[in-house]
Design an enzyme around this catalytic site. Sequence first.
Site, mmCIF file in Angstrom:
data_model
loop_
_atom_site.group_PDB
_atom_site.id
_atom_site.type_symbol
_atom_site.label_atom_id
_atom_site.label_comp_id
_atom_site.label_asym_id
_atom_site.label_seq_id
_atom_site.Cartn_x
_atom_site.Cartn_y
_atom_site.Cartn_z
ATOM 1 N N GLU A 46 0.827 -1.209 0.000
ATOM 2 C CA GLU A 46 0.000 0.000 0.000
ATOM 3 C C GLU A 46 0.860 1.257 0.000
ATOM 4 O O GLU A 46 1.818 1.365 0.769
ATOM 5 C CB GLU A 46 -0.907 -0.036 1.234
ATOM 6 C CG GLU A 46 -2.353 0.274 0.949
ATOM 7 C CD GLU A 46 -3.014 -0.710 -0.019
ATOM 8 O OE1 GLU A 46 -3.125 -0.380 -1.219
ATOM 9 O OE2 GLU A 46 -3.420 -1.785 0.435
ATOM 10 N N THR B 198 2.939 2.099 -2.013
ATOM 11 C CA THR B 198 4.275 1.849 -2.566
ATOM 12 C C THR B 198 4.343 2.234 -4.044
ATOM 13 O O THR B 198 5.429 2.468 -4.568
ATOM 14 C CB THR B 198 4.640 0.357 -2.427
ATOM 15 O OG1 THR B 198 3.483 -0.408 -2.769
ATOM 16 C CG2 THR B 198 5.065 0.013 -1.017
ATOM 17 N N GLU C 43 -6.739 11.065 -13.429
ATOM 18 C CA GLU C 43 -6.827 11.204 -11.967
ATOM 19 C C GLU C 43 -6.026 12.432 -11.507
ATOM 20 O O GLU C 43 -6.512 13.231 -10.714
ATOM 21 C CB GLU C 43 -6.258 9.926 -11.351
ATOM 22 C CG GLU C 43 -6.666 9.655 -9.952
ATOM 23 C CD GLU C 43 -8.026 8.960 -9.837
ATOM 24 O OE1 GLU C 43 -8.805 9.395 -8.999
ATOM 25 O OE2 GLU C 43 -8.290 7.998 -10.586
ATOM 26 N N ASP D 252 -3.777 1.079 -9.657
ATOM 27 C CA ASP D 252 -5.201 0.785 -9.899
ATOM 28 C C ASP D 252 -5.490 0.672 -11.390
ATOM 29 O O ASP D 252 -6.186 -0.239 -11.838
ATOM 30 C CB ASP D 252 -6.084 1.897 -9.308
ATOM 31 C CG ASP D 252 -5.815 2.132 -7.846
ATOM 32 O OD1 ASP D 252 -5.177 1.266 -7.224
ATOM 33 O OD2 ASP D 252 -6.225 3.185 -7.328
HETATM 34 C C1 GLA Z 1 -5.101 4.610 -4.219
HETATM 35 C C2 GLA Z 1 -4.243 5.082 -5.379
HETATM 36 C C3 GLA Z 1 -3.187 4.045 -5.746
HETATM 37 C C4 GLA Z 1 -2.399 3.581 -4.526
HETATM 38 C C5 GLA Z 1 -3.347 3.228 -3.382
HETATM 39 C C6 GLA Z 1 -2.616 2.950 -2.090
HETATM 40 O O1 GLA Z 1 -5.870 3.520 -4.615
HETATM 41 O O2 GLA Z 1 -5.037 5.349 -6.503
HETATM 42 O O3 GLA Z 1 -2.324 4.570 -6.731
HETATM 43 O O4 GLA Z 1 -1.452 4.534 -4.143
HETATM 44 O O5 GLA Z 1 -4.286 4.255 -3.120
HETATM 45 O O6 GLA Z 1 -1.827 1.823 -2.203
#
Ligand code: GLA
Length: 360
Positions: A30, A32, A152, A164
Site C-alpha cells: 500500500e 508503494t 486522476e 489501480d
Molecule cells: C489509491 C491510489 C493508488 C495507490 C493506493 C494505495 O488507490 O489510486 O495509486 O497509491 O491508493 O496503495
Amino acid sequence: MSSSKIFQSYFHKDPTMTSSAHGRLNLIGEHTDYNNGFVLPSLIPQSIEVSIGVREDDDIVGISDKFGALRSKTFSSNNGTWLDFVRGAIYFIQQLSPSMRGIDIAVSSTMPNDSGLSSSAALEIALLRTLARLQGLSISSYEMAKIGQQIEHQFAGTQCGIMDQMVSANGQLGEAFFLDCENLQSKSIPIFLNHSFVVIHCGSKRKLSQSKYNERKNESITASHILNVPSLRHASINHLSQIQDPIIQKRAKHIISENDRVIKASSYLENNDAKSFGELMFLSHHSMRDDYEISSDELNQIVESAQKNDALGARLTGAGFGGCAVILSHNDKIESMKKSILSECPQAYWVTTISRKLNS
Ligand code: GLA
C-alpha cells in the site's frame, strides 16, 4: 441495470459502444506504487460499465445509476462530479483523435463507492476502452493505464500511483497481478489453492482521503530527498537513522518495509504458503496503522476481529482512512469467520470474496 438499458431508457436510442472494467483489491503493497515500488493487487468481480453515443456538438450529457444525470461541455472546468472523469477521458482521446467531440453517456456500476476498491480507475479504463473503440484507436492496455492515471492527476486532483489503472486494464479474475511500478514489469500469480481473500467494508466511507493521500505522497518525496535516492524504492531500512524528523522517518519505514513484504508475499503466493502470506498482511496493517497512519478505528476493529476469529491475515486495503479490509481465510472457514466478524463489527458489511478460478 446494464448501462445500455439505462442509455436506451434515458436517450430513447441504442448506444454506439459499450465497454466495462473491473475494480481491484490490493492484497499487499500500500502506497508503494507512487514510490516506484511493488504492489500485488487482484481484480474483483464488481465492475463499471459505460455506454456511449456520439454527438455533433461539444456537450456531454450523462446519466449514472449511482450519481444521477449531469450535463456539461467537454471543455468545462472540473467541478468534483463524475463528469470530470468523462471530460478527462475525452480530453486525452482528443489528443490522439482531434475529431472526438461530445457524447451521450450512461454509466452503471456494481461497485461500492469510497471503499478503497478503485471505482475511479474502473471508470477511467471503461471510458478509455469505449472511446478508443469509438474513434477506431488502438491504445495498448499499458498506455491506457497511464492515461487513466493522468485523468486522476489532472481532472480529479489525486496524485495517485499507477497500480489501480494497471490492474484494472491488465489483470485477470482469480489471479494476483504482481507489478514493479518502476518499470511496469508484471507477473500474474494464481490465488491460493484452498484459501481466499474476503473483502469487508468497515462501514465508514473514506474520510479526507484525497488531501491526506497527497500529504503522504509529499512526505515520501521529502524522505527520498533526505536520503538522496530517486525514490524510496531505492532506500533500505538501514538508511532510516539519517532521517531526523520522526514523522518522515515513520513514513519512510512503512514504504521500505512494505516493499520488502510485497516481494516476500509474492513468493509465498507462488509457493501456496498462505500462512506466511497472512503473517505479512498483519504486519502490513500494523505498519499502516502506526507508521503511515492511514487506518481508522473501524478498520482496526475488523483486523482485530479477523485475527481473533482465526484469519490467517488481515489488513486495510487501498488508500486507507476508511473503506475496506481484506482478510485471508481457509475456504472451509470463510462463512463462520464472516459471521463472527460481522456480528462483532455491526456497521461492517461483506463486499466480495476473491478465490482462485476453479480451472486455473
Ligand atoms: C489509491 C491510489 C493508488 C495507490 C493506493 C494505495 O488507490 O489510486 O495509486 O497509491 O491508493 O496503495
